[in-house]
Design a protein around this motif. Structure first.
Motif, PDB file in Angstrom:
ATOM      1  N   THR A   1      15.401 -10.163  -0.747  1.00 43.07           N
ATOM      2  CA  THR A   1      15.249  -8.293   0.222  1.00 43.07           C
ATOM      3  C   THR A   1      14.243  -8.626   1.002  1.00 43.07           C
ATOM      4  O   THR A   1      13.221  -8.753   0.961  1.00 43.07           O
ATOM      5  CB  THR A   1      15.623  -8.161  -0.794  1.00 43.07           C
ATOM      6  OG1 THR A   1      16.431  -7.770  -1.420  1.00 43.07           O
ATOM      7  CG2 THR A   1      14.945  -6.978  -0.059  1.00 43.07           C
TER       8      THR A   1
ATOM      9  N   PRO B   1      13.339  -3.769   5.638  1.00 43.97           N
ATOM     10  CA  PRO B   1      14.254  -2.997   5.788  1.00 43.97           C
ATOM     11  C   PRO B   1      15.201  -3.398   7.657  1.00 43.97           C
ATOM     12  O   PRO B   1      16.518  -3.692   7.754  1.00 43.97           O
ATOM     13  CB  PRO B   1      14.128  -1.899   5.621  1.00 43.97           C
ATOM     14  CG  PRO B   1      13.464  -1.902   4.517  1.00 43.97           C
ATOM     15  CD  PRO B   1      11.965  -3.335   4.946  1.00 43.97           C
TER      16      PRO B   1
ATOM     17  N   GLN C   1      24.202  -2.821   4.008  1.00 47.38           N
ATOM     18  CA  GLN C   1      22.519  -3.440   3.759  1.00 47.38           C
ATOM     19  C   GLN C   1      22.209  -4.985   3.956  1.00 47.38           C
ATOM     20  O   GLN C   1      22.816  -5.890   3.597  1.00 47.38           O
ATOM     21  CB  GLN C   1      21.643  -3.486   2.542  1.00 47.38           C
ATOM     22  CG  GLN C   1      21.324  -1.930   1.473  1.00 47.38           C
ATOM     23  CD  GLN C   1      21.067  -2.125   0.021  1.00 47.38           C
ATOM     24  OE1 GLN C   1      20.137  -2.595   0.052  1.00 47.38           O
ATOM     25  NE2 GLN C   1      21.196  -1.253   0.127  1.00 47.38           N
TER      26      GLN C   1
END
Length: 405
Positions: free
Chosen positions: A332, A335, A365
């Motif tokens: 990840t 953002p 995402q």
């Protein structure tokens, strides 16, 4: 000369993008961290060859007939006994051998749903399953995962709201409880129990996809969801990750009334009885626990190598949960990062991955990538992660999905 007219193909094909890694064939000599392939060293070629010869020598013509020889029954019995490790107690009549677990998924979907029915899934989820459900014409709704797997509390809340408002309830919930693809996490024991309870209360089926269950680096196993709700769970698993994907053999376990309907939809009749004969011989000759221990030793070393390389080359640019098994590591990024923006540059540097957008159907995402640590050796993994990091840092300023006005 004949004029070729435009043809109207089936309307069932979903409008989905090509998986990025599929373009990798344009770039030779890649280090592939994309699709989930087992290590080639895990294939016991000698024993598979011996098992093939045995199939012909001991079963003869029966192994080549439609119904096969004794191997088909032996494979089912092995599945039945091995399932006890997952707290699954079942009968042979409740097991169907499939052409890979994907065929099982297809048959289950066609058994349980009609076009327009609701199927609820995790987010992110396996892109192959997403495509399967969309091809069946179902409507998908997604629910997030965390370090303990599917957030079942949010599922319960959505079920209550749907019932109260008269909205459609799901016919099926698809979940990967062990070494989730792509998340690498496990569904906690408490959440497994709760999800099974909800299936009874709201009258839906759980499709439990357990492809990676044997690949535990800790040797610890949580009871299956099936064990808490056998009348409302269909359990899938496969030999692809533990023997070889090319044999195309998996299985499904379900209540007899469901399995009988699934048999009706299995249009190819029996899954290759000759291959079942081979696998029956293979399983009878190998020390399977030792075989699995060897796989997990290989894969743990490769996972550790990937984690070390990511820490070295990415630093605090990424976060991830270190998996205790399975095939994948889910990165990840911050953002604002769109990981597809440095994919082509990574290809040019000689490595590929799958960007995270393919694992979502809504609320996409863009700041994730999935890396497979099982196929490549430790040195290849280290070089591959370094190249991806170089691509990321060189393109970082162009990777933001938040454009300045």
């Amino acid at each position: 000369m004949q004029t070729l007219q435009e043809f109207s193909f089936s309307k069932r094909f979903p409008d989905l993008p090509l998986i990025s890694a599929a373009t990798a064939e344009k770039y030779p000599d890649l280090i592939p961290l994309s699709f989930g392939y087992p290590a080639r060293e895990s294939f016991d070629i000698a024993l598979l060859a011996q098992s093939s010869v045995m199939a012909l020598e001991t079963q003869g013509p029966e192994s080549l007939e439609y119904t096969g020889g004794t191997g088909t029954g032996k494979v089912v019995e092995w599945i039945k006994q091995r399932s006890l490790l997952r707290s699954i107690k079942t009968e042979s009549s409740n097991i169907i051998v499939t052409t890979g677990s994907m065929q099982g998924m297809d048959i289950v979907t066609r058994t349980l749903t009609d076009p327009g029915d609701e199927v609820w899934i995790e987010a992110p989820s396996f892109f192959g399953a997403i495509r399967q459900f969309l091809l069946a014409g179902t409507k998908l709704r997604t629910f997030p995962i965390d370090e303990n797997g599917l957030k079942v509390d949010l599922v319960e809340q959505a079920l209550k709201e749907a019932r109260a408002s008269g909205e459609p309830l799901p016919k099926m919930f698809y979940v990967m409880p062990n070494y989730h693809n792509p998340g690498g996490i496990n569904l906690s024991l408490e959440r497994r129990k709760k999800l099974a309870e909800l299936a009874y209360e709201y009258n839906f089926y759980i499709l439990e996809d357990d492809a990676y269950v044997e690949l535990s680096f800790t040797g610890k196993y949580i009871p299956s969801i099936y064990s808490f709700g056998p009348e409302r769970v269909i359990y899938l698993s496969t030999f692809s990750k533990i023997i070889a994907p090319g044999i195309r053999m998996g299985w499904a376990i379900a209540g007899e009334h469901v399995i009988n309907k699934m048999r009706m939809l299995k249009s190819d009749g029996s899954t290759s009885v000759f291959v079942q004969e081979i696998i029956s011989n293979f399983l009878s000759e190998i020390d399977f626990d030792a075989h699995v221990k060897k796989l997990n030793s290989i894969y743990k070393m490769r996972k550790d190598a990937m984690v070390l390389a990511i820490a070295e080359y990415f630093g605090d640019e990424v976060s991830y949960i270190v998996p205790d098994g399975g095939f994948f590591l889910w990165l990840t990024f911050h953002p604002e990062i769109d990981t597809s923006q440095f994919f082509i540059d990574s290809l040019k540097k000689g490595v590929n991955y799958i960007d995270g957008v393919h694992f979502y159907t809504e609320n996409h995402q863009h700041n994730h990538i999935r890396l497979c640590f099982t196929f490549c050796d430790e040195e290849q993994i280290r070089r591959a992660v370094k190249r991806i990091a170089e691509s990321y840092f060189e393109n970082k300023k162009n990777c933001s999905v938040l454009k300045e006005v």
